[in-house]
Design an enzyme around this catalytic site. Structure first.
Site, PDB file in Angstrom:
ATOM      1  N   HIS A  14      92.808 -39.646 -25.231  1.00 28.56           N
ATOM      2  CA  HIS A  14      93.444 -40.074 -26.649  1.00 28.56           C
ATOM      3  C   HIS A  14      94.348 -38.932 -26.900  1.00 28.56           C
ATOM      4  O   HIS A  14      94.977 -39.105 -27.912  1.00 28.56           O
ATOM      5  CB  HIS A  14      92.472 -40.193 -27.578  1.00 28.56           C
ATOM      6  CG  HIS A  14      91.704 -39.021 -28.040  1.00 28.56           C
ATOM      7  ND1 HIS A  14      90.777 -38.460 -27.247  1.00 28.56           N
ATOM      8  CD2 HIS A  14      91.899 -38.276 -29.071  1.00 28.56           C
ATOM      9  CE1 HIS A  14      90.285 -37.423 -27.902  1.00 28.56           C
ATOM     10  NE2 HIS A  14      91.024 -37.179 -29.154  1.00 28.56           N
TER      11      HIS A  14
HETATM   12  C1  UD1 Z   1      92.035 -37.404 -34.306  1.00 29.77           C
HETATM   13  C2  UD1 Z   1      91.959 -35.810 -34.219  1.00 29.77           C
HETATM   14  C3  UD1 Z   1      91.664 -35.367 -32.596  1.00 29.77           C
HETATM   15  C4  UD1 Z   1      90.352 -35.885 -32.539  1.00 29.77           C
HETATM   16  C5  UD1 Z   1      90.341 -37.374 -32.554  1.00 29.77           C
HETATM   17  C6  UD1 Z   1      89.048 -37.951 -32.434  1.00 29.77           C
HETATM   18  C7  UD1 Z   1      93.837 -34.674 -35.851  1.00 29.77           C
HETATM   19  C8  UD1 Z   1      94.990 -33.852 -35.705  1.00 29.77           C
HETATM   20  N1  UD1 Z   1      93.437 -35.006 -34.743  1.00 29.77           N
HETATM   21  O1  UD1 Z   1      93.152 -37.801 -33.525  1.00 29.77           O
HETATM   22  O2  UD1 Z   1      91.596 -33.948 -32.925  1.00 29.77           O
HETATM   23  O3  UD1 Z   1      90.076 -35.534 -31.088  1.00 29.77           O
HETATM   24  O4  UD1 Z   1      90.871 -37.764 -34.068  1.00 29.77           O
HETATM   25  O5  UD1 Z   1      89.308 -39.443 -32.338  1.00 29.77           O
HETATM   26  O6  UD1 Z   1      93.295 -34.406 -36.662  1.00 29.77           O
HETATM   27  N2  UD1 Z   1      93.554 -45.421 -35.863  1.00 29.77           N
HETATM   28  C9  UD1 Z   1      92.631 -46.629 -36.165  1.00 29.77           C
HETATM   29  N3  UD1 Z   1      91.875 -46.619 -36.650  1.00 29.77           N
HETATM   30  C10 UD1 Z   1      91.060 -45.433 -37.246  1.00 29.77           C
HETATM   31  C11 UD1 Z   1      91.723 -44.076 -37.096  1.00 29.77           C
HETATM   32  C12 UD1 Z   1      92.844 -43.925 -36.438  1.00 29.77           C
HETATM   33  O7  UD1 Z   1      93.254 -47.594 -35.607  1.00 29.77           O
HETATM   34  O8  UD1 Z   1      90.024 -45.721 -37.874  1.00 29.77           O
HETATM   35  C13 UD1 Z   1      94.739 -45.144 -35.155  1.00 29.77           C
HETATM   36  C14 UD1 Z   1      95.977 -45.312 -36.104  1.00 29.77           C
HETATM   37  O9  UD1 Z   1      97.083 -46.116 -35.393  1.00 29.77           O
HETATM   38  C15 UD1 Z   1      96.516 -43.735 -35.935  1.00 29.77           C
HETATM   39  C16 UD1 Z   1      96.139 -43.307 -34.680  1.00 29.77           C
HETATM   40  O10 UD1 Z   1      94.892 -43.831 -34.308  1.00 29.77           O
HETATM   41  O11 UD1 Z   1      97.748 -43.658 -36.457  1.00 29.77           O
HETATM   42  C17 UD1 Z   1      95.809 -41.760 -34.570  1.00 29.77           C
HETATM   43  O12 UD1 Z   1      94.685 -41.521 -35.525  1.00 29.77           O
HETATM   44  P1  UD1 Z   1      94.711 -39.886 -36.154  1.00 29.77           P
HETATM   45  O13 UD1 Z   1      93.478 -39.855 -37.080  1.00 29.77           O
HETATM   46  O14 UD1 Z   1      96.063 -39.702 -36.819  1.00 29.77           O
HETATM   47  O15 UD1 Z   1      94.738 -39.077 -34.907  1.00 29.77           O
HETATM   48  P2  UD1 Z   1      93.623 -39.191 -33.665  1.00 29.77           P
HETATM   49  O16 UD1 Z   1      94.620 -39.421 -32.517  1.00 29.77           O
HETATM   50  O17 UD1 Z   1      92.622 -40.175 -33.836  1.00 29.77           O
END
Ligand code: UD1
Length: 376
Positions: free
Chosen positions: A214
């Site tokens: 991811h």
């Molecule tokens: C975040 C953390 C990363 C961690 C990862 C674990 C930061 C910078 N990154 O990355 O260190 O390893 O979490 O999962 O804080 N989304 C959903 N549902 C959710 C949450 C997110 O669909 O409940 C999707 C959204 O499209 C979002 C994308 O995932 O834009 C990324 O989510 P985000 O929390 O920004 O970063 P992660 O890639 O999950």
């Protein structure tokens, strides 16, 4: 009573905060915990089942920030956390790990003159292109008390000018959670039976590899994601691969039209998994391919070979003492390492120092003394 606000935001935070809250409750008499969830992760699969499975109390406050760009997400957490701090009159704020919620809440606290406690301090990939590395460096700089998981972390902190007396080597709280739940993990076959294609994999009885991926550096650009998936598809000829897909990765696979690469290979996919399901799969896998930080540590604790799809790691002990091999995005190296692990059984590894299931107890006891010392 000392008022301590504990912060969680994203999936890997939940495994880290659970034992800390439990140990504070069991081991201390004068610390009152309030749990704030920023809402960085909000989906059922990314949040709720972790709270249930790990016995984390419902958050006292949910900031419900949701997703956004780094700036927008970090700013929104800060805006919403500030009034909460005003209301709760905290004596300290405890943050874990390296996600955006970690730095956002630490920054609000320190600007209000409230001490910050960082659990899992001092890890460094020395790769400033990694969003988490920025979060680590900055959070550590503004923390008053820094709890570390491996000895190399203290050297990193001291090199950055942080006084050694503020650093405490306590072990790994995420491994506390693993040790507590391992015997109750969902059996791999139960999980496989619930995934389309999983029954065939059980019937063939040749074992499986687990894949998680991811990191933005691996999945956000088509030029990187496509060859990576091609290599993984090739590797799946050696061993079937089970791939729980993170929402970020799922949306990029769709955007770049890469689903066919997976469906034509010996790969079975599923959505993000609960902790107990992933733990069961991880512990039964012949090997794990991952770009996650936490999984590098969990596989070392389980003694399962781990092939890390990154150029570096902030957790060097998993390579030096554990089962981890860093291969980056080099197709040939990934393929060869999978082959080698399958033929030799991979690195044996040993348990790193203080990864004994008692890290949170050490933190809770130390924290109580620290609070008392500040009041004296
Ligand atoms: C975040 C953390 C990363 C961690 C990862 C674990 C930061 C910078 N990154 O990355 O260190 O390893 O979490 O999962 O804080 N989304 C959903 N549902 C959710 C949450 C997110 O669909 O409940 C999707 C959204 O499209 C979002 C994308 O995932 O834009 C990324 O989510 P985000 O929390 O920004 O970063 P992660 O890639 O999950």
């Amino acid at each position: 009573m000392y008022q301590l606000i504990c912060i969680v935001g994203a999936r890997p935070n939940f495994m880290k905060i659970a034992p800390v809250i439990e140990a504070i409750k069991n081991e201390t008499k004068c610390i009152d915990v309030k749990l704030v969830h920023t809402g960085q992760h909000y989906d059922e699969s990314m949040k709720h089942q972790f709270f249930e499975q790990l016995g984390i109390p419902e958050p006292d406050i949910d900031l419900e920030v949701g997703s956004g760009s780094h700036a927008a997400q970090t700013a929104e957490i800060m805006k919403r956390f500030e009034p909460v701090m005003d209301d709760l009159s905290a004596d300290a704020v405890l943050v874990v790990g390296d996600v955006n919620s970690t730095i956002a809440c630490a920054l609000v606290a320190v600007k209000k003159g409230v001490p910050v406690i960082h659990v899992e301090a001092g890890l460094r990939s020395n790769d400033r292109g990694m969003p988490e590395e920025i979060n680590r460096v900055l959070t550590d700089q503004i923390s008053d008390l820094l709890y570390t998981t491996e000895r190399s972390a203290e050297n990193n902190l001291v090199r950055e000018g942080i006084a050694a007396e503020r650093v405490r080597f306590v072990g790994n709280v995420m491994i506390d959670t693993l040790k507590k739940h391992l015997t109750r993990a969902t059996p791999a076959n139960d999980t496989l039976n619930s995934i389309p294609g999983g029954d065939k994999l059980i019937a063939e009885n040749q074992g499986f590899a687990l894949l998680t991926m991811h990191r933005p550096s691996n999945v956000d650009e088509e030029e990187t994601l496509k060859p990576l998936l091609e290599t993984i598809a090739l590797a799946s000829k050696q061993i079937p691969i089970v791939f729980p897909v993170h929402p970020r990765t799922a949306s990029k696979i769709k955007e770049f039209g890469l689903s066919g690469l997976i469906s034509n290979a010996n790969i079975i996919t599923t959505g993000p998994m609960g902790y107990m399901e992933l733990l069961g799969l991880m512990s039964s896998a012949k090997l794990v391919l991952t770009d996650s930080g936490g999984i590098q540590e969990e596989t070392t604790a389980l003694g399962v070979p781990c092939i890390t799809l990154r150029e570096n790691t902030e957790r060097p002990i998993t390579v030096e003492q554990g089962t981890n091999t860093i291969v980056g995005a080099n197709s040939q190296l990934i393929f060869d390492t999978v082959q080698e692990v399958l033929s030799t059984g991979g690195k044996q590894g040993r348990q790193p120092e203080l990864w004994d299931g008692q890290a949170a107890v050490r933190i809770a006891r130390d924290l109580e003394q620290w609070f008392k010392g500040r009041n004296a």
